[in-house]
Design a protein around this motif. Sequence first.
Motif, short mmCIF file in Angstrom:
data_model
loop_
_atom_site.label_atom_id
_atom_site.label_comp_id
_atom_site.label_asym_id
_atom_site.label_seq_id
_atom_site.Cartn_x
_atom_site.Cartn_y
_atom_site.Cartn_z
N ALA A 19 -26.76 -91.35 20.30
CA ALA A 19 -27.21 -90.13 20.31
C ALA A 19 -26.66 -89.37 19.14
O ALA A 19 -27.09 -88.50 18.29
CB ALA A 19 -26.86 -89.34 21.37
N LEU A 20 -25.16 -89.55 18.87
CA LEU A 20 -24.47 -88.65 17.89
C LEU A 20 -24.96 -89.40 16.70
O LEU A 20 -25.27 -88.47 15.49
CB LEU A 20 -22.99 -89.16 17.90
N GLN A 21 -25.39 -90.71 16.41
CA GLN A 21 -25.90 -91.21 15.14
C GLN A 21 -27.06 -90.61 14.77
O GLN A 21 -27.53 -90.17 13.79
CB GLN A 21 -25.62 -92.50 14.88
N ILE A 69 -24.02 -86.05 28.72
CA ILE A 69 -23.47 -85.89 27.29
C ILE A 69 -24.69 -85.95 26.33
O ILE A 69 -24.72 -85.17 25.24
CB ILE A 69 -22.29 -86.82 26.89
N VAL A 70 -25.70 -86.82 26.48
CA VAL A 70 -26.64 -87.16 25.72
C VAL A 70 -27.44 -85.70 25.28
O VAL A 70 -27.85 -85.34 24.45
CB VAL A 70 -27.63 -88.39 25.87
N ARG A 71 -27.87 -85.25 26.71
CA ARG A 71 -28.68 -84.07 26.93
C ARG A 71 -27.94 -82.84 26.16
O ARG A 71 -28.74 -82.06 25.49
CB ARG A 71 -29.06 -83.88 28.35
N TYR A 72 -26.67 -82.79 26.44
CA TYR A 72 -25.80 -81.75 25.81
C TYR A 72 -25.66 -81.73 24.15
O TYR A 72 -26.26 -80.70 23.56
CB TYR A 72 -24.31 -81.89 26.02
N LEU A 73 -25.48 -82.87 23.80
CA LEU A 73 -25.64 -83.13 22.41
C LEU A 73 -27.10 -82.53 21.63
O LEU A 73 -27.06 -82.01 20.54
CB LEU A 73 -25.28 -84.37 21.78
N ALA A 74 -28.35 -83.25 22.33
CA ALA A 74 -29.23 -82.73 21.79
C ALA A 74 -29.55 -81.09 21.86
O ALA A 74 -30.17 -80.62 21.20
CB ALA A 74 -30.34 -83.54 22.39
N ALA A 75 -29.12 -80.64 22.85
CA ALA A 75 -29.24 -79.26 23.18
C ALA A 75 -28.43 -78.45 22.28
O ALA A 75 -28.80 -77.54 21.61
CB ALA A 75 -28.76 -78.74 24.69
N ARG A 76 -27.28 -78.95 21.86
CA ARG A 76 -26.19 -78.40 21.02
C ARG A 76 -27.01 -78.05 19.56
O ARG A 76 -26.80 -77.32 19.06
CB ARG A 76 -25.00 -79.10 21.14
N ARG A 189 -39.11 -100.91 17.64
CA ARG A 189 -39.02 -99.58 16.67
C ARG A 189 -37.69 -98.97 17.23
O ARG A 189 -37.08 -98.67 16.30
CB ARG A 189 -40.15 -98.78 17.40
N MET A 190 -37.07 -99.04 18.34
CA MET A 190 -35.96 -98.47 18.41
C MET A 190 -34.87 -99.17 17.90
O MET A 190 -33.78 -98.52 17.00
CB MET A 190 -35.58 -98.61 20.17
N ARG A 191 -34.72 -100.43 17.82
CA ARG A 191 -33.71 -101.22 17.24
C ARG A 191 -33.84 -101.25 15.72
O ARG A 191 -32.81 -101.65 15.01
CB ARG A 191 -33.49 -102.92 17.56
N SER A 192 -34.74 -100.80 15.10
CA SER A 192 -34.85 -100.79 13.77
C SER A 192 -34.67 -99.32 13.15
O SER A 192 -34.46 -99.26 12.02
CB SER A 192 -36.27 -100.86 13.35
N LEU A 193 -34.19 -98.44 14.29
CA LEU A 193 -33.74 -97.11 13.53
C LEU A 193 -32.40 -97.08 12.98
O LEU A 193 -31.60 -97.95 13.44
CB LEU A 193 -33.51 -96.23 14.87
N PRO A 194 -32.10 -96.75 11.79
CA PRO A 194 -30.63 -96.45 11.00
C PRO A 194 -29.72 -96.41 11.95
O PRO A 194 -28.59 -96.87 11.97
CB PRO A 194 -30.83 -95.55 9.96
N ALA A 195 -29.99 -95.28 12.93
CA ALA A 195 -28.86 -94.79 14.02
C ALA A 195 -28.56 -95.97 14.95
O ALA A 195 -27.57 -95.84 15.75
CB ALA A 195 -29.33 -93.49 14.60
N ALA A 196 -29.44 -96.95 15.14
CA ALA A 196 -29.03 -97.97 15.96
C ALA A 196 -28.08 -98.78 15.61
O ALA A 196 -27.49 -99.91 16.27
CB ALA A 196 -30.44 -98.78 16.35
N ALA A 197 -27.57 -98.91 14.20
CA ALA A 197 -26.65 -99.63 13.57
C ALA A 197 -25.50 -99.58 14.31
O ALA A 197 -24.88 -98.30 14.52
CB ALA A 197 -26.34 -99.55 12.10
#
Length: 205
Positions: A19-21, A69-76, A189-197
Amino acid sequence: MILLWGRISSINVRKVVFALQLLELPFERKDAGGAFGVVRTPQYLAHNPNALVPLLDDAGHTLWESNVIVRYLAARQGSALLPTALRQRFDAERWMDWQQTTLNVAGREAFIQLVRTPPAQRRPDLLAQSVAATEPLWDLLDAQLAQQAFVAGDAMSVADIPLACEMHRWRGLPLPWQERPHLDRWWERMRSLPAAAGVLDLPLS
């Protein structure tokens, strides 16, 4: 700076890192839990009395429970990952809860047996029970993804984050995989996202 406590070998820590990435938020991660200890110290317990990881520290505001935490970060960040439409938002949250209370519960024993238990001590019966409980759940998710590109709609949402981490754990086990076209398409599709690294490409441990 956001501080995240938790070892990356934890599926729940991986959710938060993903989520952070995705949100492109700078953060520092400090190892905790398992062999790293830390979680039983008075300082840590003051912020997370469960003695578990992850623990997020956002400028002094602390949170535990990975999906929260994931929801908090997205809302933040005011991110579109957290839908604003009421029904879509709670559809996304429903799938997040399903990951935590149903899919994770079913599949966890297979992970424990195949990754964290020495071969001589493994229980084939527990492994078989876990596989039997988990496989129909992947069918259910495949049927959901037959209707749309992502778990909760045609755009990625917070629901996809924990489910992708769960899929990463399951697909990393030495078990045969039954092809499921919609689920497989989503997973690629999910694993190819840059943020998935550094999250969806890690070996299990």
